[in-house]
Design a protein around this motif. Sequence first.
Motif, PDB file in Angstrom:
ATOM      1  N   GLY A  15       0.559  -1.372   0.221  1.00 41.50           N
ATOM      2  CA  GLY A  15       0.109  -0.122   0.162  1.00 41.50           C
ATOM      3  C   GLY A  15       0.518   0.588   0.453  1.00 41.50           C
ATOM      4  O   GLY A  15       0.604   2.246  -0.531  1.00 41.50           O
ATOM      5  N   ILE A  73     -13.998  -0.187   4.273  1.00 41.64           N
ATOM      6  CA  ILE A  73     -12.581   0.190   3.277  1.00 41.64           C
ATOM      7  C   ILE A  73     -13.360   0.912   2.362  1.00 41.64           C
ATOM      8  O   ILE A  73     -14.475  -0.143   1.299  1.00 41.64           O
ATOM      9  CB  ILE A  73     -12.674  -1.537   2.388  1.00 41.64           C
ATOM     10  CG1 ILE A  73     -11.865  -2.395   4.434  1.00 41.64           C
ATOM     11  CG2 ILE A  73     -11.390  -1.328   2.203  1.00 41.64           C
ATOM     12  CD1 ILE A  73     -11.728  -3.905   3.875  1.00 41.64           C
ATOM     13  N   GLN A 117      -4.957   0.247  -5.917  1.00 38.06           N
ATOM     14  CA  GLN A 117      -4.296  -0.555  -5.904  1.00 38.06           C
ATOM     15  C   GLN A 117      -4.721  -1.438  -7.445  1.00 38.06           C
ATOM     16  O   GLN A 117      -3.667  -1.652  -8.051  1.00 38.06           O
ATOM     17  CB  GLN A 117      -5.217  -2.629  -4.986  1.00 38.06           C
ATOM     18  CG  GLN A 117      -4.738  -1.880  -3.204  1.00 38.06           C
ATOM     19  CD  GLN A 117      -3.504  -2.273  -3.051  1.00 38.06           C
ATOM     20  OE1 GLN A 117      -3.203  -3.584  -4.067  1.00 38.06           O
ATOM     21  NE2 GLN A 117      -3.553  -1.914  -1.382  1.00 38.06           N
ATOM     22  N   LEU A 164      -6.613  -6.308   0.876  1.00 39.87           N
ATOM     23  CA  LEU A 164      -7.240  -4.410   1.921  1.00 39.87           C
ATOM     24  C   LEU A 164      -7.927  -5.970   2.631  1.00 39.87           C
ATOM     25  O   LEU A 164      -7.898  -5.176   4.083  1.00 39.87           O
ATOM     26  CB  LEU A 164      -8.381  -3.915   1.285  1.00 39.87           C
ATOM     27  CG  LEU A 164      -7.545  -3.235   0.131  1.00 39.87           C
ATOM     28  CD1 LEU A 164      -8.458  -2.446  -0.911  1.00 39.87           C
ATOM     29  CD2 LEU A 164      -6.318  -2.160   1.084  1.00 39.87           C
ATOM     30  N   SER A 166      -3.770   4.785   5.611  1.00 39.85           N
ATOM     31  CA  SER A 166      -3.048   3.521   4.558  1.00 39.85           C
ATOM     32  C   SER A 166      -2.045   3.286   5.017  1.00 39.85           C
ATOM     33  O   SER A 166      -1.121   2.191   5.627  1.00 39.85           O
ATOM     34  CB  SER A 166      -3.637   3.595   3.267  1.00 39.85           C
ATOM     35  OG  SER A 166      -3.135   2.728   2.686  1.00 39.85           O
TER      36      SER A 166
END
Length: 356
Positions: A11, A59, A67, A98, A154
Amino acid sequence: MFTKSALHLSGLLLLAALTLWPASASAQVADTHAPDSARMEINGRLVPPIVATVNGRTIPGTMLVNQVQMYKMFHQQQGHSVSPEQEAEYARQALDNLIGQELLFQKSKEWGIAVDDKTVRAEAKKIRDQFPSEEMFQHTLRLQGLNAELLHASIEKQLVEESVVRAKIAPKVDVPEDTVKTFYEQNLEQFMQPPRWEFSHIFAAAVKQDAPEDPAMQERFHKLQNMVETDARAKINKALAALKTGKAFEDVAGEYSEHEETAKNGGKWGTMARHEMPDEIYQAVSKLKPGETSGIVRSEYGFHILRLDNALPEEAMPLDQVKSDLLNHLLKEEVEKEKDKLVAGLRDDADIEVFF
């Protein structure tokens, strides 16, 4: 070497790579951070504002978008296109990752593993410093459907995941020496080296350059180029004459060669495979026998006299030479397997809802 299909990308790397992602290729998710005119679809499906919940924690779709964008950018840099089907498959795996990261983040609190805000801010600053201005940084965040809060969240999750791996997983992982040896023997083709040539040279610099476009400058350029060429030829001819008198190659290199790094080492240039050397050099050294010296060879950099010191056939690198790297590779694979087991166990006890 040690290649393995790994669709999960860090990430932190994804966020840092925003500096490399062309603005024209930027796309957003359809959520509160992105206008309706800049919504993103994956294989024809609109990415929702929330792509999953994990024990009640959401999320955001923006995280999935980034991503997928990084995945596409990576392949574009390799000269490969990504089909809609590949994009959709990666999106599925990225969403799984995730969710796994969120599970580890929640579990870390039970274990007392945390990353202080100062560390998170320092990592965010490293990303910010890649941009020439605060305005461009904020603009890029907006283009990606991000804001400072999501960026920091993140980064925190990524750092916490790394801390969990170091504290709870890595200490339990071990790769016996026999496993390293077995992997090496069963994958010997991964450790093959192409034919290589070890050689020395004496060098006189005369770099080939393109003439300037301005006609008024061309005459002066050609005069200077000819002067450099003439001086270099004269010097390399003197070196060749010295060799013909029986003077040692090492002594001639030390006296005449303009490649300082090799001249002080008797002219030794190193060991190279064909793709690592200029073609003119390869054409010369590949025709020599060990101990033989070439005539004058012109490359784009200048003039060389070459001596072949050794010719090495295609062969596997010795285990001792690759053992350290191979051990690290196998340890990382085992750590990843153990992390997957941990996440799978956490999934069994978690309340997870997926909306994409």
